[in-house]
Design a protein around this motif. Structure first.
Motif, mmCIF file in Angstrom:
data_model
loop_
_atom_site.group_PDB
_atom_site.id
_atom_site.type_symbol
_atom_site.label_atom_id
_atom_site.label_comp_id
_atom_site.label_asym_id
_atom_site.label_seq_id
_atom_site.Cartn_x
_atom_site.Cartn_y
_atom_site.Cartn_z
ATOM 1 N N PHE A 107 41.622 34.013 28.542
ATOM 2 C CA PHE A 107 41.450 32.699 29.167
ATOM 3 C C PHE A 107 42.792 32.009 29.365
ATOM 4 N N VAL A 108 43.054 31.586 30.607
ATOM 5 C CA VAL A 108 44.255 30.827 30.937
ATOM 6 C C VAL A 108 43.846 29.395 31.238
ATOM 7 N N THR B 56 36.931 30.766 37.872
ATOM 8 C CA THR B 56 37.084 29.481 37.193
ATOM 9 C C THR B 56 36.079 29.373 36.051
ATOM 10 N N ALA B 57 36.520 28.723 35.003
ATOM 11 C CA ALA B 57 35.695 28.650 33.791
ATOM 12 C C ALA B 57 36.170 27.489 32.937
ATOM 13 N N ARG B 58 35.410 27.237 31.906
ATOM 14 C CA ARG B 58 35.832 26.211 30.951
ATOM 15 C C ARG B 58 35.297 26.564 29.567
ATOM 16 N N GLU C 274 39.478 23.266 30.917
ATOM 17 C CA GLU C 274 39.291 23.967 32.184
ATOM 18 C C GLU C 274 40.328 25.083 32.345
ATOM 19 N N GLY C 275 39.934 26.154 33.029
ATOM 20 C CA GLY C 275 40.866 27.254 33.262
ATOM 21 C C GLY C 275 40.217 28.367 34.056
ATOM 22 N N ARG C 276 40.655 29.593 33.777
ATOM 23 C CA ARG C 276 40.125 30.760 34.484
ATOM 24 C C ARG C 276 40.202 31.974 33.565
ATOM 25 N N VAL C 277 39.414 32.982 33.912
ATOM 26 C CA VAL C 277 39.352 34.218 33.128
ATOM 27 C C VAL C 277 40.189 35.293 33.807
ATOM 28 N N VAL C 278 40.998 35.989 33.040
ATOM 29 C CA VAL C 278 41.799 37.099 33.566
ATOM 30 C C VAL C 278 41.193 38.417 33.079
ATOM 31 N N ASP C 279 41.591 39.529 33.725
ATOM 32 C CA ASP C 279 40.939 40.806 33.400
ATOM 33 C C ASP C 279 41.700 41.660 32.399
ATOM 34 N N GLN C 280 42.892 41.217 31.981
ATOM 35 C CA GLN C 280 43.655 41.940 30.976
ATOM 36 C C GLN C 280 44.015 40.984 29.838
ATOM 37 N N PRO C 281 43.804 41.393 28.592
ATOM 38 C CA PRO C 281 44.116 40.499 27.473
ATOM 39 C C PRO C 281 45.614 40.345 27.280
ATOM 40 N N ARG C 282 46.002 39.139 26.873
ATOM 41 C CA ARG C 282 47.413 38.882 26.554
ATOM 42 C C ARG C 282 47.472 37.999 25.314
#
Length: 209
Positions: free
Chosen positions: A166-167, A123-125, A147-155
């Motif tokens: 960041f989603v 979770t992140a912002r 607010e959101g979350r960090v993913v490990d692959q860029p899109r």
């Protein structure tokens, strides 16, 4: 001569984004009867951002630019706070991998730091503080978050910085900020919230009556 507001940035993406955000509420900016100009176009070097909060750094930039140009100045400081990293990168988001780091460098450092963290704990912002400083010393700051979350692959290839990783909670289908059209991102972004809140202060400056 067209009235000017100086934006404390040399980043053309950020200048365009701020113009869009303020132009949505302020007719003079939308029509071009008030011009937003980057500090670098006026030969103003970037000040040292040595504050320990987003508010402090936004004001450092706006004060320096107002003093150097004799014009009202806009600035923002923004960054990514990741809960699993105790709020890092935070105010060092643009320099997370070093003082001369590129977006790719910073993203690689972020992915490495979160390598052992499960996705549901990422979770992140994004945080943005927008500042307005006038030549007579008036100052105001406004804060926005996403607010959101960090993913490990860029899109996606839209946006800049950490956007492809960041989603935001407000999006559907798990799309990253890098997959959002600029207008769609503006409606939910931290910078959008901060500058929409600041727009009333800017409008009052342009039309004090």
């Amino acid at each position: 001569m067209t009235p000017r507001l100086v934006v404390a940035t040399g980043n053309p993406h950020k200048l365009d984004e701020i113009a869009r955000l303020l132009g949505g509420s302020i007719p003079e900016i939308r029509s071009g009867s008030v011009e937003l100009v980057a500090m670098t176009d006026l030969g103003v070097p970037p000040p040292v951002e040595d504050g320990d909060t987003f508010e402090a750094n936004a004001l450092i930039k706006a004060r320096a630019v107002a003093a150097a140009t004799g014009l009202p100045a806009l600035a923002d400081d923004s960054g990514l706070e990741v809960d699993a990293l105790d709020g890092a990168p935070g105010v060092r988001s643009a320099r997370y991998a070093g003082d001369d780091a590129s977006d790719a460098d910073n993203n690689a450092a972020l992915v490495a730091a979160l390598a052992d963290v499960p996705e549901d704990e990422r979770t992140a912002r994004f945080v943005c503080v927008a500042a307005l400083v006038t030549v007579d010393g008036r100052e105001v700051t406004r804060r926005g978050t996403m607010e959101g979350r960090v993913v490990d692959q860029p899109r996606g290839d839209q946006g800049f910085g950490y956007d492809p990783y960041f989603v935001a909670d407000a999006t559907d289908g798990g799309r990253t900020n890098g997959q959002l059209a600029p207008a769609e991102k503006d409606t939910i972004s931290h910078r959008g919230a901060a500058f929409r809140a600041l727009a009333e202060d800017v409008a009052r400056l342009l039309d004090p009556a």
